[in-house]
Design an enzyme around this catalytic site. Structure first.
Site, PDB file in Angstrom:
ATOM      1  N   SER A  61     -35.583   0.918  11.075  1.00 34.13           N
ATOM      2  CA  SER A  61     -35.091   0.740   9.700  1.00 34.13           C
ATOM      3  C   SER A  61     -33.627   0.296   9.699  1.00 34.13           C
ATOM      4  O   SER A  61     -32.870   0.578  10.629  1.00 34.13           O
ATOM      5  CB  SER A  61     -35.200   2.067   8.935  1.00 34.13           C
ATOM      6  OG  SER A  61     -36.527   2.537   8.971  1.00 34.13           O
TER       7      SER A  61
HETATM    8  N1  SAM Z   1     -37.999   6.036  12.191  1.00 33.25           N
HETATM    9  C1  SAM Z   1     -38.163   4.846  12.999  1.00 33.25           C
HETATM   10  C2  SAM Z   1     -36.942   4.529  13.796  1.00 33.25           C
HETATM   11  O1  SAM Z   1     -35.940   5.250  13.713  1.00 33.25           O
HETATM   12  O2  SAM Z   1     -37.005   3.540  14.560  1.00 33.25           O
HETATM   13  C3  SAM Z   1     -38.633   3.658  12.210  1.00 33.25           C
HETATM   14  C4  SAM Z   1     -40.017   3.843  11.727  1.00 33.25           C
HETATM   15  S1  SAM Z   1     -40.941   2.390  11.379  1.00 33.25           S
HETATM   16  C5  SAM Z   1     -40.183   1.807   9.891  1.00 33.25           C
HETATM   17  C6  SAM Z   1     -42.461   3.177  10.851  1.00 33.25           C
HETATM   18  C7  SAM Z   1     -43.260   3.769  11.994  1.00 33.25           C
HETATM   19  O3  SAM Z   1     -44.283   4.584  11.436  1.00 33.25           O
HETATM   20  C8  SAM Z   1     -43.951   2.735  12.873  1.00 33.25           C
HETATM   21  O4  SAM Z   1     -43.576   2.909  14.201  1.00 33.25           O
HETATM   22  C9  SAM Z   1     -45.430   3.025  12.653  1.00 33.25           C
HETATM   23  O5  SAM Z   1     -46.244   2.778  13.783  1.00 33.25           O
HETATM   24  C10 SAM Z   1     -45.409   4.501  12.292  1.00 33.25           C
HETATM   25  N2  SAM Z   1     -46.569   5.024  11.568  1.00 33.25           N
HETATM   26  C11 SAM Z   1     -47.310   4.446  10.587  1.00 33.25           C
HETATM   27  N3  SAM Z   1     -48.289   5.284  10.183  1.00 33.25           N
HETATM   28  C12 SAM Z   1     -48.170   6.422  10.934  1.00 33.25           C
HETATM   29  C13 SAM Z   1     -48.875   7.665  10.981  1.00 33.25           C
HETATM   30  N4  SAM Z   1     -49.909   7.938  10.191  1.00 33.25           N
HETATM   31  N5  SAM Z   1     -48.459   8.594  11.875  1.00 33.25           N
HETATM   32  C14 SAM Z   1     -47.410   8.358  12.693  1.00 33.25           C
HETATM   33  N6  SAM Z   1     -46.713   7.208  12.694  1.00 33.25           N
HETATM   34  C15 SAM Z   1     -47.072   6.251  11.818  1.00 33.25           C
END
Ligand code: SAM
Length: 222
Positions: A61
């Site tokens: 993000s």
């Molecule tokens: N917080 C992260 C960082 O600091 O880099 C950025 C997160 S990214 C915007 C969103 C993440 O959520 C992705 O890696 C995606 O694979 C994960 N995601 C989506 N659905 C999910 C779920 N049900 N459980 C766990 N992770 C999930």
């Protein structure tokens, strides 16, 4: 310009915009080397204020979003935090700075769940290299189910876009706890700040935002 200087400048910029308000969040952003959580080809852009690709169609993000969400979450030293959406591990490291490293007794822990195993490995390596792995447990799984093994949590942060607040996350939030989650459709959301007070749920709306979808049993279907 070296990375520490770039970090100092972006923190000053986020402060001038009013996104960074507390000393603890400011210190955390100054301490975590964001460049270590960005894939090598994008390292020189680590302190540009926009999301960057981390592979598998996912992103780290934008730094202003990390600042805003962390301020809204308001974690305290000693807190137990659940993050859904580990991605690069950067947000987890920022949280670990506050809940574990700023705690005089070193209490406080971050549990973070990622559904893509390769990204969970990427995050683990980043957290290991930067010295945060003892404060952060990375779990592979569907974060919409939470992580009941370590519940209840003082704080829960979801860093992917949900169609609604997943019920298991509400259940796993401690009474008096707080959750920050982007809720909306697949392309446009608003942050919701959820507080659990004596069993009641209060929701306040924060800023508009755009996140990748939360995919899972209580999220969007694959
Ligand atoms: N917080 C992260 C960082 O600091 O880099 C950025 C997160 S990214 C915007 C969103 C993440 O959520 C992705 O890696 C995606 O694979 C994960 N995601 C989506 N659905 C999910 C779920 N049900 N459980 C766990 N992770 C999930």
């Amino acid at each position: 310009m070296n990375y520490a200087e770039q970090r100092r400048r972006i923190v000053e910029y986020l402060e001038s915009l009013g996104y960074l308000r507390s000393e603890k969040v400011k210190r955390a952003l100054l301490n975590v080397p964001r460049e270590e959580f960005v894939p090598p080809p994008y390292r020189e852009y680590a302190y540009d204020d926009h999301p960057l690709p981390i592979g598998y169609g996912q992103t780290i993000s934008a730094i202003h979003m990390v600042a805003i969400m962390t301020e809204e979450l308001d974690p305290e030293p000693g807190d137990k935090v659940l993050e859904v959406g580990t991605g690069s591990g950067y947000q987890a490291a920022v949280l670990a700075e506050i809940v574990a490293k700023m705690d005089p007794e070193g209490r406080g822990h971050v549990y973070t769940i990622e559904r893509i195993p390769e990204l969970a490995e990427f995050a683990k390596r980043n957290l290991e290299r930067t010295g945060y792995s003892r404060y952060v447990t990375v779990i592979v799984g569907d974060g919409t189910l939470g992580y009941p093994e370590a519940a209840p949590y003082d704080r829960i942060i979801v860093t992917a876009a949900a169609p609604q607040i997943p019920k298991p996350l509400i259940e796993q939030l401690r009474s008096g706890g707080r959750m920050v989650i982007p809720v909306g459709d697949m392309y446009f959301q608003r942050l919701e700040i959820v507080e659990k007070i004596n069993g009641d749920i209060r929701v306040r709306h924060g800023i508009e935002c755009i996140f990748v979808p939360l995919i899972g049993e209580y999220g969007w279907r694959e």
